[in-house]
Design a protein around this motif. Structure first.
Motif, PDB file in Angstrom:
ATOM      1  N   PHE A 223      34.595  43.910  49.824  1.00 39.54           N
ATOM      2  CA  PHE A 223      35.477  44.922  49.229  1.00 39.54           C
ATOM      3  C   PHE A 223      34.693  45.851  48.317  1.00 39.54           C
ATOM      4  CE2 PHE A 223      38.065  46.342  45.590  1.00 39.54           C
ATOM      5  CZ  PHE A 223      39.049  47.064  46.260  1.00 39.54           C
ATOM      6  N   GLY A 224      35.060  47.148  48.372  1.00 35.71           N
ATOM      7  CA  GLY A 224      34.598  48.114  47.386  1.00 35.71           C
ATOM      8  C   GLY A 224      33.200  48.644  47.614  1.00 35.71           C
ATOM      9  N   ASP A 225      32.799  49.539  46.707  1.00 33.51           N
ATOM     10  CA  ASP A 225      31.483  50.185  46.802  1.00 33.51           C
ATOM     11  C   ASP A 225      30.342  49.190  46.635  1.00 33.51           C
ATOM     12  OD1 ASP A 225      32.782  52.594  47.122  1.00 33.51           O
ATOM     13  OD2 ASP A 225      32.739  53.079  44.982  1.00 33.51           O
ATOM     14  N   GLU A 226      30.606  48.106  45.914  1.00 39.24           N
ATOM     15  CA  GLU A 226      29.558  47.111  45.686  1.00 39.24           C
ATOM     16  C   GLU A 226      29.496  46.069  46.784  1.00 39.24           C
ATOM     17  OE1 GLU A 226      27.485  47.451  43.151  1.00 39.24           O
ATOM     18  OE2 GLU A 226      28.579  49.261  42.568  1.00 39.24           O
ATOM     19  N   ASN A 227      30.353  46.206  47.805  1.00 41.46           N
ATOM     20  CA  ASN A 227      30.380  45.248  48.928  1.00 41.46           C
ATOM     21  C   ASN A 227      30.514  43.800  48.442  1.00 41.46           C
ATOM     22  OD1 ASN A 227      30.156  47.070  51.108  1.00 41.46           O
ATOM     23  ND2 ASN A 227      27.965  47.290  50.709  1.00 41.46           N
ATOM     24  N   THR A 228      31.442  43.595  47.520  1.00 36.31           N
ATOM     25  CA  THR A 228      31.655  42.256  46.961  1.00 36.31           C
ATOM     26  C   THR A 228      32.278  41.329  48.001  1.00 36.31           C
ATOM     27  OG1 THR A 228      32.008  43.259  44.781  1.00 36.31           O
ATOM     28  CG2 THR A 228      32.751  40.979  45.085  1.00 36.31           C
ATOM     29  N   LEU A 229      31.661  40.172  48.199  1.00 36.08           N
ATOM     30  CA  LEU A 229      32.176  39.192  49.160  1.00 36.08           C
ATOM     31  C   LEU A 229      33.453  38.565  48.610  1.00 36.08           C
ATOM     32  CD1 LEU A 229      31.630  37.661  51.839  1.00 36.08           C
ATOM     33  CD2 LEU A 229      30.415  35.943  50.486  1.00 36.08           C
ATOM     34  N   ILE A 230      34.565  38.694  49.372  1.00 35.14           N
ATOM     35  CA  ILE A 230      35.836  38.139  48.898  1.00 35.14           C
ATOM     36  C   ILE A 230      36.353  37.016  49.799  1.00 35.14           C
ATOM     37  CG2 ILE A 230      36.548  40.228  47.671  1.00 35.14           C
ATOM     38  CD1 ILE A 230      38.298  40.948  50.090  1.00 35.14           C
ATOM     39  N   ALA A 231      35.835  36.929  51.034  1.00 31.83           N
ATOM     40  CA  ALA A 231      36.282  35.848  51.923  1.00 31.83           C
ATOM     41  C   ALA A 231      35.288  35.700  53.068  1.00 31.83           C
ATOM     42  CB  ALA A 231      37.680  36.132  52.471  1.00 31.83           C
ATOM     43  N   GLU A 232      35.155  34.467  53.572  1.00 31.34           N
ATOM     44  CA  GLU A 232      34.274  34.268  54.729  1.00 31.34           C
ATOM     45  C   GLU A 232      34.704  33.039  55.512  1.00 31.34           C
ATOM     46  OE1 GLU A 232      30.144  33.458  53.983  1.00 31.34           O
ATOM     47  OE2 GLU A 232      30.565  32.289  52.180  1.00 31.34           O
ATOM     48  N   ILE A 233      34.335  33.072  56.788  1.00 32.53           N
ATOM     49  CA  ILE A 233      34.629  31.965  57.707  1.00 32.53           C
ATOM     50  C   ILE A 233      33.339  31.604  58.439  1.00 32.53           C
ATOM     51  CG2 ILE A 233      35.927  31.241  59.750  1.00 32.53           C
ATOM     52  CD1 ILE A 233      38.070  33.285  58.978  1.00 32.53           C
ATOM     53  N   ASN A 234      33.028  30.318  58.471  1.00 32.08           N
ATOM     54  CA  ASN A 234      31.919  29.823  59.279  1.00 32.08           C
ATOM     55  C   ASN A 234      32.498  28.770  60.218  1.00 32.08           C
ATOM     56  OD1 ASN A 234      29.621  28.369  60.283  1.00 32.08           O
ATOM     57  ND2 ASN A 234      28.410  29.270  58.615  1.00 32.08           N
ATOM     58  N   LYS A 235      32.721  29.174  61.470  1.00 30.58           N
ATOM     59  CA  LYS A 235      33.389  28.284  62.420  1.00 30.58           C
ATOM     60  C   LYS A 235      32.541  27.062  62.757  1.00 30.58           C
ATOM     61  CE  LYS A 235      36.581  28.432  64.814  1.00 30.58           C
ATOM     62  NZ  LYS A 235      37.842  27.663  64.738  1.00 30.58           N
TER      63      LYS A 235
ATOM     64  N   VAL B 191      37.759  31.626  50.297  1.00 29.62           N
ATOM     65  CA  VAL B 191      38.142  32.875  49.632  1.00 29.62           C
ATOM     66  C   VAL B 191      37.589  32.843  48.213  1.00 29.62           C
ATOM     67  CG1 VAL B 191      40.195  33.352  51.016  1.00 29.62           C
ATOM     68  CG2 VAL B 191      40.393  31.888  49.009  1.00 29.62           C
ATOM     69  N   TYR B 192      37.035  33.981  47.790  1.00 27.58           N
ATOM     70  CA  TYR B 192      36.418  34.084  46.462  1.00 27.58           C
ATOM     71  C   TYR B 192      37.377  34.867  45.561  1.00 27.58           C
ATOM     72  CZ  TYR B 192      32.413  32.619  49.208  1.00 27.58           C
ATOM     73  OH  TYR B 192      31.577  31.919  50.048  1.00 27.58           O
ATOM     74  N   GLU B 193      38.297  34.155  44.972  1.00 27.73           N
ATOM     75  CA  GLU B 193      39.404  34.799  44.260  1.00 27.73           C
ATOM     76  C   GLU B 193      39.035  35.239  42.850  1.00 27.73           C
ATOM     77  OE1 GLU B 193      42.296  31.664  44.529  1.00 27.73           O
ATOM     78  OE2 GLU B 193      43.239  32.620  46.270  1.00 27.73           O
ATOM     79  N   ASP B 194      37.960  34.687  42.301  1.00 32.05           N
ATOM     80  CA  ASP B 194      37.641  34.966  40.904  1.00 32.05           C
ATOM     81  C   ASP B 194      36.702  36.150  40.732  1.00 32.05           C
ATOM     82  OD1 ASP B 194      39.233  32.877  40.001  1.00 32.05           O
ATOM     83  OD2 ASP B 194      37.646  31.410  40.310  1.00 32.05           O
ATOM     84  N   VAL B 195      36.227  36.742  41.834  1.00 38.27           N
ATOM     85  CA  VAL B 195      35.364  37.909  41.702  1.00 38.27           C
ATOM     86  C   VAL B 195      36.192  39.110  41.265  1.00 38.27           C
ATOM     87  CG1 VAL B 195      33.750  37.049  43.438  1.00 38.27           C
ATOM     88  CG2 VAL B 195      35.657  38.505  44.149  1.00 38.27           C
ATOM     89  N   LEU B 196      35.483  40.129  40.767  1.00 36.17           N
ATOM     90  CA  LEU B 196      36.139  41.388  40.381  1.00 36.17           C
ATOM     91  C   LEU B 196      37.283  41.153  39.399  1.00 36.17           C
ATOM     92  CD1 LEU B 196      36.193  43.007  43.939  1.00 36.17           C
ATOM     93  CD2 LEU B 196      34.659  43.592  42.059  1.00 36.17           C
ATOM     94  N   ASP B 197      36.986  40.349  38.379  1.00 36.00           N
ATOM     95  CA  ASP B 197      37.948  40.086  37.299  1.00 36.00           C
ATOM     96  C   ASP B 197      39.220  39.406  37.797  1.00 36.00           C
ATOM     97  OD1 ASP B 197      36.201  41.313  35.485  1.00 36.00           O
ATOM     98  OD2 ASP B 197      37.026  43.288  35.947  1.00 36.00           O
ATOM     99  N   GLY B 198      39.109  38.706  38.941  1.00 43.37           N
ATOM    100  CA  GLY B 198      40.248  37.923  39.418  1.00 43.37           C
ATOM    101  C   GLY B 198      41.377  38.725  40.012  1.00 43.37           C
ATOM    102  N   ARG B 199      41.103  39.965  40.439  1.00 49.22           N
ATOM    103  CA  ARG B 199      42.198  40.800  40.959  1.00 49.22           C
ATOM    104  C   ARG B 199      42.785  40.255  42.264  1.00 49.22           C
ATOM    105  NH1 ARG B 199      39.085  46.388  42.230  1.00 49.22           N
ATOM    106  NH2 ARG B 199      38.193  45.820  40.207  1.00 49.22           N
ATOM    107  N   PHE B 200      42.016  39.378  42.961  1.00 52.10           N
ATOM    108  CA  PHE B 200      42.493  38.815  44.219  1.00 52.10           C
ATOM    109  C   PHE B 200      43.005  37.375  44.060  1.00 52.10           C
ATOM    110  CE2 PHE B 200      39.605  42.142  45.799  1.00 52.10           C
ATOM    111  CZ  PHE B 200      40.440  42.767  46.693  1.00 52.10           C
ATOM    112  N   ARG B 201      43.095  36.870  42.840  1.00 52.64           N
ATOM    113  CA  ARG B 201      43.481  35.477  42.624  1.00 52.64           C
ATOM    114  C   ARG B 201      44.882  35.207  43.200  1.00 52.64           C
ATOM    115  NH1 ARG B 201      42.381  35.026  37.331  1.00 52.64           N
ATOM    116  NH2 ARG B 201      40.219  34.470  37.807  1.00 52.64           N
ATOM    117  N   ASP B 202      44.950  34.154  44.029  1.00 47.18           N
ATOM    118  CA  ASP B 202      46.212  33.726  44.671  1.00 47.18           C
ATOM    119  C   ASP B 202      46.805  34.804  45.572  1.00 47.18           C
ATOM    120  OD1 ASP B 202      46.072  31.286  43.271  1.00 47.18           O
ATOM    121  OD2 ASP B 202      47.082  32.163  41.549  1.00 47.18           O
ATOM    122  N   ARG B 203      45.958  35.701  46.069  1.00 45.09           N
ATOM    123  CA  ARG B 203      46.466  36.800  46.894  1.00 45.09           C
ATOM    124  C   ARG B 203      45.812  36.895  48.269  1.00 45.09           C
ATOM    125  NH1 ARG B 203      47.111  39.287  41.577  1.00 45.09           N
ATOM    126  NH2 ARG B 203      49.124  40.364  41.457  1.00 45.09           N
TER     127      ARG B 203
END
Length: 692
Positions: A366-378, A385-397
């Motif tokens: 997400f965003g200009d900094e390409n912050t990793l917010i979720a990934e899958i390794n099958k 999911v990385y919910e605490d990055v970016l000041d927690g704006r994605f927490r529980d979302r």
């Protein structure tokens, strides 16, 4: 008929044919109109049915054009869309049908064509000069305003500026050395840059200037008294992953040529050719190796090819051939999928995979900094999911689909607006998400759309748009505050107010005509608002301690539906249904827990029931329905045994109490008088007996 074969299933005579028509023994249906090769042919050949169909198609495609415009897509692509999608439909077979139009049909199509053309012309064009970006001329096509600011900069442009009212080009007459410098042209959100060199008789080659800013296009102009047309830049566009060749303009290099290719603001050397030494060199390890194994030099012309392009290769390329300098701009365009959602609702970003493979690695950034917010390794069956990055704006979302890898963002806010990058192994996709800040207002009331600024800066430029129509603007440098009240049939006349400190916009005396998507552009930053104006308010009263049901008016909640219930002036979310995720949620602990154990949602209709009501539950309840972005408002009043809930009921109760009181007094008085009369009658009867 020779070798012509008639398909009876796709053939129909007109209604004017009196006798049945048989072809190869098959009776053909008689009709009034028939569609053939995209045209609606009728029995009168007056093209009315074709015009009706064309008008509906044109309106539908104009709607798509408006949607594209709302995502800030560049003017060139919008013009391509107009030519291919809209104009192609409007003018199809016009030679056949043009001579037989009815007046009504011609009027309809003229209206449609004018609206389509206006969409292509709507723009704001500004020309600025020098390091201070001084505004010297502007055009507002919507307002039909052409303005030159001749008195700025000590009047050096006085009586020297001319604007072309068709193309928007700027001419500077009677040039002097004071007019030499940078000219910036802004057309809506697209910026072009020109450098003007003014020379006299003893002119020598202009020295190339290192530009600090990164603009979409830079064109060099030279002048000995007027603009000359020696344009030296070419703009290249390439889809990410493809190759692009930047042409040197040479048919063949000379024996003494020295050629250098440089990139970016730092003029980093990435390739060079020395023909005398027969040396061809590419510097692949510079700039963190972004050009490694991607540069190729043509050994005959010196042209440069960049292969397997990425967004990192976009920018300015400088070509130096001996003492000559040329400049090129490269755009690397990746596939962008635009999505929009109203604040508070969920949005799914789809990978388009039917099913993930066993060795797939998927990352969401997400965003200009390409912050990793979720990934899958099958391979390791790991979903993170990385919910605490970016000041927690994605927490529980954040939710990942365990079959397709698609990403869902729930309870969206305007902080979730931005670019989402999806990488599936080596393949990349990009999504642009716009989250509209929700604003609700009762019809007739005022609503303010907040710019988010505490104070505007001296160089701020603020534009307010409804869809793609400019309705207000602020130019702080020129101290100009303008509202365009006459656009859109005058629906905003005497209703728009701009805050001269923050740039916020207020719409007064709202009607349902003011509903829609509003965009705020502050310099290069864009914010979005979705305004809903409601006129239906349902009043409900309930006795304290009883239950009250708020009816959604739906018979069934569909699979993709979301329903939210909000309460109070702050529109606090208290309950919601998301059928797609089979989720029914009540938020009982909000607002100091006043709704704890009191909320019930009907999972079929979405209606809300509040049980064991108290006076704390009185207020405004808002139901929002995602499918049509519609809303309903309920005003709930809670009364106890002493105090009724409203003035009307209070008056009724008072009148009834008074009537009952009067009736009671009347009955008592009547009873007393009756008893007294009976006693008097008995006394008289007794006295008479004694005398006898």
């Amino acid at each position: 008929m020779g070798n012509v074969v008639v398909n009876t299933q796709k053939t129909a005579p007109y209604v004017g044919v009196k006798e049945p028509v048989f072809i190869d023994g098959v009776c053909v249906e008689v009709v009034q109109a028939y569609k053939y090769l995209g045209l609606q042919l009728d029995d009168r050949l007056d093209w009315s049915k074709n015009t009706d169909a064309l008008y509906r198609k044109g309106q539908s495609r104009l709607c798509s054009r408006r949607r594209l415009g709302s995502f800030n897509i560049c003017q060139k692509l919008l013009q391509m869309f107009y030519l291919m999608v809209i104009a192609g439909a409007l003018f199809y077979a016009v030679v056949c049908r043009g001579s037989s139009f009815k007046k009504r049909d011609a009027t309809w199509l003229d209206k449609l064509v004018k609206e389509a053309v206006v969409k292509e012309m709507e723009r704001l064009e500004m020309m600025k000069f020098g390091d201070e970006n001084t505004l010297i001329a502007e055009i507002n096509v919507t307002a039909d305003r052409f303005t030159v600011y001749e008195d700025v900069l000590d009047g050096r442009f006085r009586d020297r500026l001319k604007l072309d009212n068709q193309t928007g080009s700027l001419t500077v007459t009677h040039t002097t050395t004071e007019h030499e410098g940078d000219y910036k042209l802004q057309i809506n959100s697209v910026i072009k840059r020109f450098y003007l060199h003014v020379y006299g008789v003893s002119y020598s080659d202009p020295i190339y200037e290192d530009y600090e800013d990164d603009y979409d296009e830079v064109t060099s102009k030279s002048s000995s008294g007027a603009f000359a047309d020696d344009e030296v830049e070419t703009v290249y566009g390439v889809k990410e992953g493809d190759s692009v060749s930047i042409n040197s303009g040479l048919t063949e290099m000379k024996d003494d040529d020295v050629i250098q290719w440089r990139f970016g603001d730092e003029n980093t050397l990435i390739a060079e050719i020395n023909v005398t030494a027969d040396r061809f060199t590419v510097y692949e390890d510079v700039l963190d190796g972004r050009f490694r194994d991607r540069l190729k030099l043509d050994n005959q012309t010196g042209s440069l090819t960049v292969t397997h392009t990425t967004a990192e290769h976009a920018g300015d390329y400088k070509l130096l051939i001996n003492s000559e300098i040329k400049r090129f701009s490269l755009y690397v365009v990746d596939e962008v999928t635009s999505e929009s959602v109203t604040e508070g609702y969920s949005i799914s970003l789809n990978t388009r995979l039917p099913e993930m493979k066993d060795d797939d690695v998927i990352q969401w950034r997400f965003g200009d900094e390409n912050t990793l917010i979720a990934e899958i390794n099958k391979r390791f069956d790991r979903f993170t999911v990385y919910e605490d990055v970016l000041d927690g704006r994605f927490r529980d979302r954040l939710k990942l689909d365990d079959q397709t890898g698609s990403l869902t963002v729930t309870h969206t806010t305007t902080e979730h607006t931005g670019d989402y990058k999806l990488q599936i192994n080596s393949e990349r996709k990009r999504f642009r998400l716009i989250v509209f800040g929700l604003k609700l207002v009762k019809e007739g009331d005022s609503v303010s759309l907040n710019s988010g600024l505490t104070e505007m800066k001296d160089d701020d430029e603020i534009l307010w748009w409804l869809e793609i129509i400019l309705i207000a603007e602020i130019n702080v440098t020129a101290d100009r505050f303008t509202v365009y009240e006459d656009v859109l049939d005058g629906r905003f006349r005497d209703r728009l107010k701009l805050d001269n400190q923050t740039g916020s916009l207020t719409v007064t005396h709202t009607t349902t005509e003011h509903e829609g998507d509003y965009y705020l552009q502050i310099n290069s930053v864009i914010k979005s608002f979705r305004l809903i104006v409601y006129d239906e308010v349902t009043s409900v009263s309930v006795k304290e301690g009883d239950s009250v049901s708020l009816n959604s008016s739906l018979t069934e909640v569909k699979y993709f539906d979301e329903i939210q219930w909000r309460f109070g002036d702050e529109n606090t979310l208290i309950a919601e249904i998301n059928k797609r995720f089979d989720r029914i949620t009540v938020y009982e602990d909000v607002l100091d827990g006043r709704f704890r154990d009191r909320l019930k949602l009907d999972n079929q209709t979405g209606s809300l029931t509040v049980t064991h009501t108290t006076t704390e539950h009185a207020g405004e309840y808002l139901m929002m329905y995602s499918r049509r972005f519609s809303s309903k408002v309920f005003i709930v009043s809670v009364y106890d045994s002493v105090h009724c809930c409203g003035p009307t009921e209070a008056v009724i109760r008072l009148v009834l109490s008074a009537l009952v009181g009067v009736a009671t007094v009347s009955i008592v008085v009547y009873d007393i008088r009756s008893r007294r009369a009976e006693r008097d009658q008995a006394h008289i009867h007794t006295s008479g007996s004694i005398k006898i």
